[in-house]
Design an enzyme around this catalytic site. Structure first.
Site, PDB file in Angstrom:
ATOM      1  N   TYR A   1       0.833  -1.200   0.000  1.00 20.48           N
ATOM      2  CA  TYR A   1       0.000   0.000   0.000  1.00 20.48           C
ATOM      3  C   TYR A   1       0.870   1.254   0.000  1.00 20.48           C
ATOM      4  O   TYR A   1       0.609   2.205  -0.732  1.00 20.48           O
ATOM      5  CB  TYR A   1      -0.932  -0.027   1.209  1.00 20.48           C
ATOM      6  CG  TYR A   1      -2.009   1.018   1.184  1.00 20.48           C
ATOM      7  CD1 TYR A   1      -3.152   0.854   0.403  1.00 20.48           C
ATOM      8  CD2 TYR A   1      -1.900   2.173   1.943  1.00 20.48           C
ATOM      9  CE1 TYR A   1      -4.146   1.824   0.372  1.00 20.48           C
ATOM     10  CE2 TYR A   1      -2.889   3.142   1.926  1.00 20.48           C
ATOM     11  CZ  TYR A   1      -4.007   2.957   1.138  1.00 20.48           C
ATOM     12  OH  TYR A   1      -4.989   3.920   1.110  1.00 20.48           O
TER      13      TYR A   1
ATOM     14  N   ARG B   1      11.575   2.757  10.597  1.00 22.83           N
ATOM     15  CA  ARG B   1      11.501   1.335  10.930  1.00 22.83           C
ATOM     16  C   ARG B   1      11.770   0.437   9.722  1.00 22.83           C
ATOM     17  O   ARG B   1      12.303  -0.650   9.859  1.00 22.83           O
ATOM     18  CB  ARG B   1      10.139   1.020  11.550  1.00 22.83           C
ATOM     19  CG  ARG B   1      10.049   1.503  12.981  1.00 22.83           C
ATOM     20  CD  ARG B   1       8.625   1.711  13.480  1.00 22.83           C
ATOM     21  NE  ARG B   1       8.606   2.158  14.856  1.00 22.83           N
ATOM     22  CZ  ARG B   1       8.918   3.391  15.258  1.00 22.83           C
ATOM     23  NH1 ARG B   1       9.294   4.298  14.383  1.00 22.83           N
ATOM     24  NH2 ARG B   1       8.877   3.720  16.536  1.00 22.83           N
TER      25      ARG B   1
ATOM     26  N   HIS C   1     -10.504   2.589  11.585  1.00 23.39           N
ATOM     27  CA  HIS C   1     -10.100   1.494  10.692  1.00 23.39           C
ATOM     28  C   HIS C   1      -8.677   1.036  11.005  1.00 23.39           C
ATOM     29  O   HIS C   1      -8.358  -0.151  10.916  1.00 23.39           O
ATOM     30  CB  HIS C   1     -10.217   1.950   9.226  1.00 23.39           C
ATOM     31  CG  HIS C   1      -9.907   0.875   8.243  1.00 23.39           C
ATOM     32  ND1 HIS C   1     -10.689  -0.250   8.094  1.00 23.39           N
ATOM     33  CD2 HIS C   1      -8.901   0.760   7.347  1.00 23.39           C
ATOM     34  CE1 HIS C   1     -10.185  -1.015   7.159  1.00 23.39           C
ATOM     35  NE2 HIS C   1      -9.089  -0.424   6.683  1.00 23.39           N
TER      36      HIS C   1
ATOM     37  N   GLU D   1      -7.600   8.974  10.163  1.00 19.40           N
ATOM     38  CA  GLU D   1      -8.601   9.747  10.903  1.00 19.40           C
ATOM     39  C   GLU D   1      -9.722   8.889  11.485  1.00 19.40           C
ATOM     40  O   GLU D   1     -10.535   9.387  12.244  1.00 19.40           O
ATOM     41  CB  GLU D   1      -9.204  10.796   9.970  1.00 19.40           C
ATOM     42  CG  GLU D   1      -8.189  11.812   9.490  1.00 19.40           C
ATOM     43  CD  GLU D   1      -8.779  12.783   8.479  1.00 19.40           C
ATOM     44  OE1 GLU D   1      -9.979  12.665   8.159  1.00 19.40           O
ATOM     45  OE2 GLU D   1      -8.036  13.651   8.015  1.00 19.40           O
ATOM     46  N   THR D   2      -9.757   7.603  11.125  1.00 22.00           N
ATOM     47  CA  THR D   2     -10.854   6.755  11.592  1.00 22.00           C
ATOM     48  C   THR D   2     -10.321   5.586  12.413  1.00 22.00           C
ATOM     49  O   THR D   2      -9.115   5.369  12.500  1.00 22.00           O
ATOM     50  CB  THR D   2     -11.658   6.189  10.395  1.00 22.00           C
ATOM     51  OG1 THR D   2     -10.830   5.244   9.700  1.00 22.00           O
ATOM     52  CG2 THR D   2     -12.096   7.293   9.454  1.00 22.00           C
TER      53      THR D   2
ATOM     54  N   ALA E   1      -2.948  -5.147   4.471  1.00 22.36           N
ATOM     55  CA  ALA E   1      -2.482  -5.899   5.638  1.00 22.36           C
ATOM     56  C   ALA E   1      -3.468  -6.970   6.080  1.00 22.36           C
ATOM     57  O   ALA E   1      -3.067  -8.022   6.593  1.00 22.36           O
ATOM     58  CB  ALA E   1      -2.188  -4.941   6.789  1.00 22.36           C
TER      59      ALA E   1
END
Length: 182
Positions: free
Chosen positions: A28, A129, A91, A88-89, A59
């Site tokens: 993504y 990372r 999810h 923002e959610t 994922a």
């Protein structure tokens, strides 16, 4: 900040027979995914292993692909890679929790999986990372899978089933009135 700490890293295991791994990546965030794959593949090559890379949409699909491959292929282990950045959610919470939970369950069923799905607050954290010259979480996930493969080989093949199986009724020869065999 965790990036400034030093951590002990187990030395890579040695193998008599080279392991074969499947790297399952959700690209993504393609640049981050590419760094994760580079780190994982380099780690596998260090032990003389081979690998294939497949891409899945996100994922949440990573554990499904690993589960399919675990049941239907001959890979010794799996590396789960991807990146989930908080939005923002809620999810984000669903994707992080459900993908991690599914990978853990597959591991408990006998799949040797290194989980390198990053779950971060922002892109900068992900980049730090993922970077091979940095924290190299892709390499760390591959190393985890390699260690689990080595443990499995050390203990030999499965001697008993994992999990619960429904009770089966097995009947004796046709016409026998004694009923099921206990």
């Amino acid at each position: 900040m965790a990036g400034h700490e030093t951590h002990y890293t187990l030395p890579l295991p040695e193998f008599d027979k080279a392991p074969k791994l499947l790297i399952v990546v959700a690209p993504y965030y393609k640049d981050i995914a590419d760094q994760l794959v580079a780190g994982a593949s380099a780690e596998i090559e260090k032990v003389g292993g081979s690998f294939e890379v497949i891409e899945v949409p996100g994922a949440l699909e990573v554990p499904t692909a690993i589960g399919q491959a675990h049941r239907m292929s001959n890979f010794d282990g799996f590396v789960a890679l991807g990146c989930v950045i908080r939005g923002e959610t809620t999810h984000y919470d669903t994707v992080c929790n459900d993908s991690s939970r599914a990978i853990t369950l597959l591991g408990l069923q006998g799949a040797c999986i290194g989980n390198g799905i990053l779950t971060v607050e922002n892109r900068t954290q992900a980049e730090v990372r993922a970077e091979v010259a940095g924290q190299n979480k892709g390499g760390g996930a591959a190393a985890a899978a390699l260690h689990l493969i080595a443990l499995g080989r050390r203990w030999g093949s499965a001697r008993r089933s994992v999990g619960f199986l429904p009770e089966r009724e097995e009947f004796q020869i046709a016409g026998d009135t004694k009923g099921p065999v206990a």
